[in-house]
Motif scaffolding. Structure first.
Motif, PDB file in Angstrom:
ATOM      1  N   SER A  99      -4.678   9.396   2.592  1.00 42.26           N
ATOM      2  CA  SER A  99      -5.076   8.432   1.571  1.00 42.26           C
ATOM      3  C   SER A  99      -6.136   7.449   2.080  1.00 42.26           C
ATOM      4  O   SER A  99      -7.238   7.851   2.411  1.00 42.26           O
ATOM      5  CB  SER A  99      -3.828   7.710   1.063  1.00 42.26           C
ATOM      6  OG  SER A  99      -4.146   6.852   0.015  1.00 42.26           O
ATOM      7  N   HIS A 100      -5.772   6.173   2.224  1.00 39.96           N
ATOM      8  CA  HIS A 100      -6.724   5.124   2.604  1.00 39.96           C
ATOM      9  C   HIS A 100      -6.709   4.836   4.105  1.00 39.96           C
ATOM     10  O   HIS A 100      -7.489   4.022   4.576  1.00 39.96           O
ATOM     11  CB  HIS A 100      -6.357   3.824   1.875  1.00 39.96           C
ATOM     12  CG  HIS A 100      -5.011   3.329   2.275  1.00 39.96           C
ATOM     13  ND1 HIS A 100      -3.844   3.878   1.768  1.00 39.96           N
ATOM     14  CD2 HIS A 100      -4.637   2.391   3.176  1.00 39.96           C
ATOM     15  CE1 HIS A 100      -2.818   3.270   2.331  1.00 39.96           C
ATOM     16  NE2 HIS A 100      -3.258   2.366   3.186  1.00 39.96           N
ATOM     17  N   LYS A 109       1.686  14.202   1.315  1.00 41.73           N
ATOM     18  CA  LYS A 109       2.417  13.647   0.182  1.00 41.73           C
ATOM     19  C   LYS A 109       3.158  14.788  -0.497  1.00 41.73           C
ATOM     20  O   LYS A 109       2.560  15.827  -0.776  1.00 41.73           O
ATOM     21  CB  LYS A 109       1.464  12.997  -0.822  1.00 41.73           C
ATOM     22  CG  LYS A 109       0.739  11.751  -0.314  1.00 41.73           C
ATOM     23  CD  LYS A 109      -0.131  11.144  -1.413  1.00 41.73           C
ATOM     24  CE  LYS A 109      -0.902   9.937  -0.902  1.00 41.73           C
ATOM     25  NZ  LYS A 109      -1.724   9.285  -1.945  1.00 41.73           N
ATOM     26  N   ASP A 242     -10.755   5.622  -2.470  1.00 42.05           N
ATOM     27  CA  ASP A 242     -10.222   5.794  -1.117  1.00 42.05           C
ATOM     28  C   ASP A 242     -10.310   7.285  -0.778  1.00 42.05           C
ATOM     29  O   ASP A 242     -10.912   8.060  -1.533  1.00 42.05           O
ATOM     30  CB  ASP A 242      -8.783   5.250  -1.028  1.00 42.05           C
ATOM     31  CG  ASP A 242      -7.795   6.073  -1.838  1.00 42.05           C
ATOM     32  OD1 ASP A 242      -8.203   6.658  -2.858  1.00 42.05           O
ATOM     33  OD2 ASP A 242      -6.614   6.150  -1.460  1.00 42.05           O
ATOM     34  N   ASP A 244      -8.360   9.919  -0.853  1.00 43.35           N
ATOM     35  CA  ASP A 244      -7.869  10.970  -1.753  1.00 43.35           C
ATOM     36  C   ASP A 244      -8.078  10.616  -3.228  1.00 43.35           C
ATOM     37  O   ASP A 244      -7.537  11.294  -4.114  1.00 43.35           O
ATOM     38  CB  ASP A 244      -6.400  11.316  -1.463  1.00 43.35           C
ATOM     39  CG  ASP A 244      -5.448  10.157  -1.705  1.00 43.35           C
ATOM     40  OD1 ASP A 244      -5.892   8.997  -1.673  1.00 43.35           O
ATOM     41  OD2 ASP A 244      -4.251  10.417  -1.927  1.00 43.35           O
ATOM     42  N   ASP A 246      -7.177   8.385  -5.403  1.00 40.34           N
ATOM     43  CA  ASP A 246      -6.255   7.879  -6.419  1.00 40.34           C
ATOM     44  C   ASP A 246      -6.519   6.395  -6.682  1.00 40.34           C
ATOM     45  O   ASP A 246      -5.998   5.829  -7.626  1.00 40.34           O
ATOM     46  CB  ASP A 246      -4.779   8.155  -6.071  1.00 40.34           C
ATOM     47  CG  ASP A 246      -4.387   7.744  -4.675  1.00 40.34           C
ATOM     48  OD1 ASP A 246      -5.221   7.135  -3.969  1.00 40.34           O
ATOM     49  OD2 ASP A 246      -3.241   8.029  -4.290  1.00 40.34           O
TER      50      ASP A 246
HETATM   51 MG    MG Z   1      -4.910   7.128  -1.920  1.00 40.49          MG
END
Ligand code: MG
Length: 461
Positions: A99-100, A109, A242, A244, A246
């Motif tokens: 992610s971030h 995930k 970020d 990924d 989202d």
């Molecule tokens: Mg993310």
């Protein structure tokens, strides 16, 4: 009883080839595969981080060994994988991403068949299998060797988002937007989505690179020249994802980076009053969001529900409470009409429609929100003692601010008419996150000094 937590606030995270080795990724694949039922169909996707090629293969090996039918989506944003899992009848999804987190990290995930991240009880069952090495192994004759490629996940996602807005309204306005894809998977979908909506797109950091040009977390300090590009190009706004994709952080045409809870207020106001939508007047957000939201949304009769930090808590609370609007202050916006997950491209499409259908531009909408002074910072903790130290700090803060309102569902949030602050341990890194918001810069700095002095005293002991 298993000994430790693998899953943090949102999935498993680790530094590639330190903790997150092919061996551990294989073990994770076996643990998840063993938790699921034999023959379940699982869609695996990834972002473009370093190490993901071998991590994906290791996870897939574990899944196949435990009798799972694996489908592979390739490079895709997390919300795209989640939507495909939910709408195409998969039993689960696995997204290999951190992610971030900084570029040296990767992670995983776990997504359930409803497209939402697995709740804590599922994570615990996977952790137990991982720790105890209690895996289901399939005999050779029963193995399903095929990994079927799925090539339309990203296109399916873009087309699904377009169905939730009115393209003609957006096209009429001839909008221009700068997209920063964090050198990762948002680059594959957001520019495409915007072009399909007739938007003139400028791209920054939109080539996928194992060593990104900027840190994957879209904070003002990480966005570099992006605000200047938005101003210089005279774009209607900029959007930064970020790793990924989202999250969506917006930059107005004056070059101001909007905190995620401010852009969420703008989107909520738009959707709560959008003709024909009749959205329930319930908004869910995490404890780390600003108390300004209450000020701004109470005039619509909105019930605001506070949760622990972590999108899973927000999404699952929304589903339970019948809410269709939820968000995090970090730019994660959940539009339940589309899906109960954070979705950076969906938020961007809604922002386009909001601006195109109203009379005001993003900077004007932002100016309508009362201005406060915000400080976000973090303090590194020793990973070995972080929980104990965080607890001592919480007790001392409770003493120091005993006259103020306190919410302690996650860390400690102190609320006063002139300020609020939150001190909470990160779920993914050995750090203590500090959020402060006050009516003046002077007051915010004074609070920061008091809090960091107190933390320093505990950490140095
Ligand atoms: Mg993310």
């Amino acid at each position: 009883m298993y000994g430790y937590r693998l899953f943090g606030t949102d999935g498993v995270r680790g530094i590639v080839n330190e903790w997150l080795t092919p061996e551990n990724a294989l073990r994770l694949g076996l643990a998840i595969g063993s938790y699921l039922s034999r023959g379940d169909r699982v869609l695996v996707g990834c972002d473009g981080r370093a190490g993901n090629t071998f991590l994906v293969n290791a996870v897939i090996s574990g899944l196949i060994s435990s009798g799972i039918k694996v489908f592979y989506a390739g490079l895709t944003p997390t919300p795209a994988l989640q939507l495909y899992v939910k709408n195409q009848g998969f039993d689960a999804g696995i997204m290999v991403t951190a992610s971030h987190n900084p570029p040296e990290y990767s992670g995983l995930k776990l997504i359930l068949s409803d497209g939402v991240e697995a709740p804590r009880d599922v994570e615990e069952a996977v952790e137990e299998a991982y720790e105890e090495l209690s895996f289901r192994r399939i005999t050779w004759a029963g193995l399903d060797y095929d990994v079927k490629g799925v090539s339309d996940v990203n296109d399916f996602y873009v087309d699904a988002i377009i169905k939730h807005v009115t393209p003609e309204i957006i096209m009429r306005k001839e909008l221009s937007v700068v997209v920063d894809g964090a050198n990762n998977v948002g680059s594959l979908t957001t520019p495409k989505l915007l072009r399909k909506l007739g938007v003139k797109v400028f791209t920054v950091n939109c080539d996928i690179s194992h060593i990104p040009y900027r840190n994957p977390e879209p904070t003002p300090e990480n966005l570099g020249y992006l605000p200047m590009f938005v101003r210089y190009l005279n774009a209607h706004f900029g959007v930064a994802h970020d790793g990924d994709a989202d999250r969506a952080i917006f930059i107005d045409r004056l070059g101001r980076v909007l905190p995620g809870d401010r852009s969420a207020i703008i989107l909520c106001e738009y959707l709560l009053t959008k003709e024909g939508l009749n959205i329930p007047k319930k908004v869910v957000t995490a404890i780390s969001s600003s108390t300004i939201i209450d000020e701004m949304l109470s005039k619509y009769g909105v019930e605001l529900i506070w949760t622990k930090v972590g999108s899973i808590n927000i999404a699952r609370t929304m589903m339970r409470e019948g809410s269709l609007l939820g968000f995090e202050e970090n730019g994660g916006f959940i539009y339940g009409v589309h899906q109960y997950v954070r979705d950076g491209a969906m938020a961007t499409a809604l922002m386009l429609e909001c601006i195109a259908s109203g009379g005001l531009e993003l900077h004007e909408l932002y100016d309508r929100i009362p201005k406060t002074y915000v400080i976000k910072t973090k303090v590194a903790l020793d990973p070995r003692t972080k929980d104990e130290v965080a607890e001592t700090i919480k007790e001392k803060l409770l003493d120091m601010f005993s006259g103020d309102k306190v919410i302690d569902v996650d860390g400690i949030k102190v609320i006063n008419p002139n300020y609020w602050f939150l001190v909470r341990p990160s779920g993914t890194e050995p750090i203590l996150r500090i959020y402060i918001e006050a009516r003046s810069e002077e007051l915010a700095n004074k609070l920061l000094n008091s809090i960091t002095f107190l933390i320093g005293g505990v950490v140095r002991r």
